[in-house]
Scaffold this motif. Structure first.
Motif, PDB file in Angstrom:
ATOM      1  N   SER A  69       0.776  -1.202  -0.064  1.00  0.00           N
ATOM      2  CA  SER A  69      -0.082  -0.156  -0.046  1.00  0.00           C
ATOM      3  C   SER A  69       0.905   1.307  -0.127  1.00  0.00           C
ATOM      4  CB  SER A  69      -0.842   0.162   1.232  1.00  0.00           C
ATOM      5  OG  SER A  69      -1.979  -0.910   1.122  1.00  0.00           O
ATOM      6  N   THR A  70       0.412   2.304  -0.852  1.00  0.00           N
ATOM      7  CA  THR A  70       1.194   3.562  -0.745  1.00  0.00           C
ATOM      8  C   THR A  70       0.400   4.607  -0.055  1.00  0.00           C
ATOM      9  OG1 THR A  70       1.919   3.048  -3.029  1.00  0.00           O
ATOM     10  CG2 THR A  70       2.339   5.175  -2.377  1.00  0.00           C
ATOM     11  N   PHE A  71       1.044   5.451   0.726  1.00  0.00           N
ATOM     12  CA  PHE A  71       0.654   6.583   1.790  1.00  0.00           C
ATOM     13  C   PHE A  71       1.121   7.812   1.258  1.00  0.00           C
ATOM     14  CE2 PHE A  71      -0.022   2.498   3.782  1.00  0.00           C
ATOM     15  CZ  PHE A  71      -1.308   2.611   4.411  1.00  0.00           C
ATOM     16  N   GLU A  72       0.485   9.008   1.336  1.00  0.00           N
ATOM     17  CA  GLU A  72       1.080  10.295   1.428  1.00  0.00           C
ATOM     18  C   GLU A  72       1.302  10.560   2.833  1.00  0.00           C
ATOM     19  OE1 GLU A  72       0.237  14.004  -1.143  1.00  0.00           O
ATOM     20  OE2 GLU A  72      -0.915  14.291   0.981  1.00  0.00           O
ATOM     21  N   ILE A  73       2.442  10.805   3.486  1.00  0.00           N
ATOM     22  CA  ILE A  73       2.764  10.962   4.813  1.00  0.00           C
ATOM     23  C   ILE A  73       2.662  12.376   5.034  1.00  0.00           C
ATOM     24  CG2 ILE A  73       4.073  10.280   7.016  1.00  0.00           C
ATOM     25  CD1 ILE A  73       4.223   7.785   5.694  1.00  0.00           C
ATOM     26  N   THR A  74       2.325  13.327   5.895  1.00  0.00           N
ATOM     27  CA  THR A  74       2.656  14.499   6.152  1.00  0.00           C
ATOM     28  C   THR A  74       3.325  14.635   7.713  1.00  0.00           C
ATOM     29  OG1 THR A  74       1.034  15.367   4.894  1.00  0.00           O
ATOM     30  CG2 THR A  74       1.799  16.975   6.528  1.00  0.00           C
ATOM     31  N   LEU A  75       4.296  14.980   7.854  1.00  0.00           N
ATOM     32  CA  LEU A  75       4.954  15.031   9.321  1.00  0.00           C
ATOM     33  C   LEU A  75       5.156  16.209   9.937  1.00  0.00           C
ATOM     34  CD1 LEU A  75       6.236  12.898  11.364  1.00  0.00           C
ATOM     35  CD2 LEU A  75       8.449  13.380  10.108  1.00  0.00           C
ATOM     36  N   ARG A  76       4.654  16.731  10.839  1.00  0.00           N
ATOM     37  CA  ARG A  76       5.091  17.778  11.494  1.00  0.00           C
ATOM     38  C   ARG A  76       6.286  17.865  12.477  1.00  0.00           C
ATOM     39  NH1 ARG A  76       3.163  20.980  15.868  1.00  0.00           N
ATOM     40  NH2 ARG A  76       1.793  19.516  16.543  1.00  0.00           N
ATOM     41  N   THR A  77       7.415  18.460  12.475  1.00  0.00           N
ATOM     42  CA  THR A  77       8.135  18.383  13.482  1.00  0.00           C
ATOM     43  C   THR A  77       8.554  20.009  13.950  1.00  0.00           C
ATOM     44  OG1 THR A  77       9.938  19.080  11.871  1.00  0.00           O
ATOM     45  CG2 THR A  77       9.268  16.524  11.976  1.00  0.00           C
TER      46      THR A  77
END
Length: 351
Positions: A69-77
């Motif tokens: 499965s392919t995901f778009e991941i948004t990471l807030r750091t």
């Protein structure tokens, strides 16, 4: 899907799988686990220098239930917001990171005009690949929404990317066996679409007569699923994604696959198999020009791939058989009418 911002919540796992389809649940569970949270934090802090993750959101892009499965991941750091692509595989796929690294070193790196996404990390224990999120529309989107000039420009860029790939990419993976695929797909069409048995036999007979002679010297690195939806037009960059099926093949296989993929876009979205034949023909001309594929001089950018288009009709017809098989075996509900259309197109191409 979102992560928690506190260490205590990280202990319990990042994400809640409930909002995702059941087919993707095994892959969502990986992203929701503590092990992924720990690996992602280590990577963000020490490798990417983005700072400590505070929150993560994931959006499912594509699910192949038994494969990945392919995901778009948004990471807030601490350092801001970052978007990347995450692929979760059913089995170990560490070879994919090596393939992408080899392609980057061969001149298809993220900063090149003709590029692949930058590979960011691979977590072997979790079977997770992280890579650059490339902005910009796909060539498929341009085919469906663009004007004629935009369509032709997009097709030329797709052709030049493929020419560059075939000329420069180091061969990796197994050798594509068209004979095995032909027999397997034909048998499935015969079994699931008895009404089209005669048409299938006509196509199989023509494919058998047109099968290229084995020539290992002519084989090149193959993308494996080169289609308009897998080419992103990101400013001046042309970036091909979904390299999971890279192999070694006659370069005409990728060309034929792409041309049939254009026809399928036309069939599904425009109601006619031939609505995008002009852009597809533009792609073929541009590829031949970029590679010297008809025996002419090497292209300015693609490099020489002599004879690269010689077997395009065979591979177009073979892909028509493949799509017919998909229409009666995998599509729900089945579309035997589409299968017949594809079989007829394969016979036409080889006539």
């Amino acid at each position: 899907m979102s992560s928690m911002p506190t260490p205590a919540q990280r202990e319990c796992g990042l994400l809640a799988p409930g909002d995702f389809p059941q087919a993707a649940s095994r892959y969502v569970a990986v992203l929701a686990g503590r092990a992924f949270a720990a690996e992602l934090e280590r990577q963000a802090v020490f490798e990417w220098r983005w700072g400590t993750p505070q929150e993560m959101h994931a959006r499912l892009l594509r699910c192949h239930e038994h494969h990945r499965s392919t995901f778009e991941i948004t990471l807030r750091t601490d350092g801001g917001s970052h978007t990347l692509i995450g692929k979760v595989f059913a089995q170990d796929h560490c070879d994919m990171f090596r393939v992408m690294d080899a392609l980057a070193r061969a001149g298809l790196g993220a900063a090149a005009e003709f590029a692949i996404p930058q590979p960011l990390a691979y977590f072997p224990a979790l079977h997770v690949l992280l890579e650059e999120k490339v902005p910009g529309p796909s060539a498929k989107e341009v085919l469906l929404a663009g004007d004629r000039d935009g369509q032709m420009a997009a097709m030329e860029r797709c052709a030049r990317w493929l020419g560059r790939f075939h000329a420069a990419a180091p061969p990796r993976g197994s050798v594509y066996d068209e004979r095995t695929h032909l027999e397997h797909w034909a048998e499935q069409v015969r079994s699931c679409a008895a009404g089209h048995r005669g048409l299938c036999e006509r196509l199989v007979e023509k494919l058998g007569a047109a099968t290229p002679a084995s020539d290992g010297a002519a084989l090149r690195a193959g993308h494996g699923s080169y289609m308009p939806g897998h080419v992103l037009l990101s400013g001046s960059r042309t970036v091909a994604i979904d390299l999971d099926e890279c192999d070694i093949a006659d370069p005409a296989r990728d060309v034929g696959y792409f041309m049939v993929a254009c026809q399928r876009v036309a069939l599904k979205h425009l109601g006619s198999l031939h609505a995008l034949d002009e852009p597809a023909a533009c792609f073929l001309r541009a590829y031949a020009a970029a590679t010297g594929g008809q025996g002419g001089p090497p292209g300015r950018r693609g490099g020489g791939v002599p004879g690269a288009v010689a077997h395009v009709p065979f591979y177009r017809a073979l892909e028509c058989l493949h799509r017919a098989r998909h229409d009666v075996v995998k599509r729900i509900p089945a579309r035997p009418d589409w299968a017949a259309m594809m079989l007829e197109e394969g016979v036409r191409v080889l006539s």
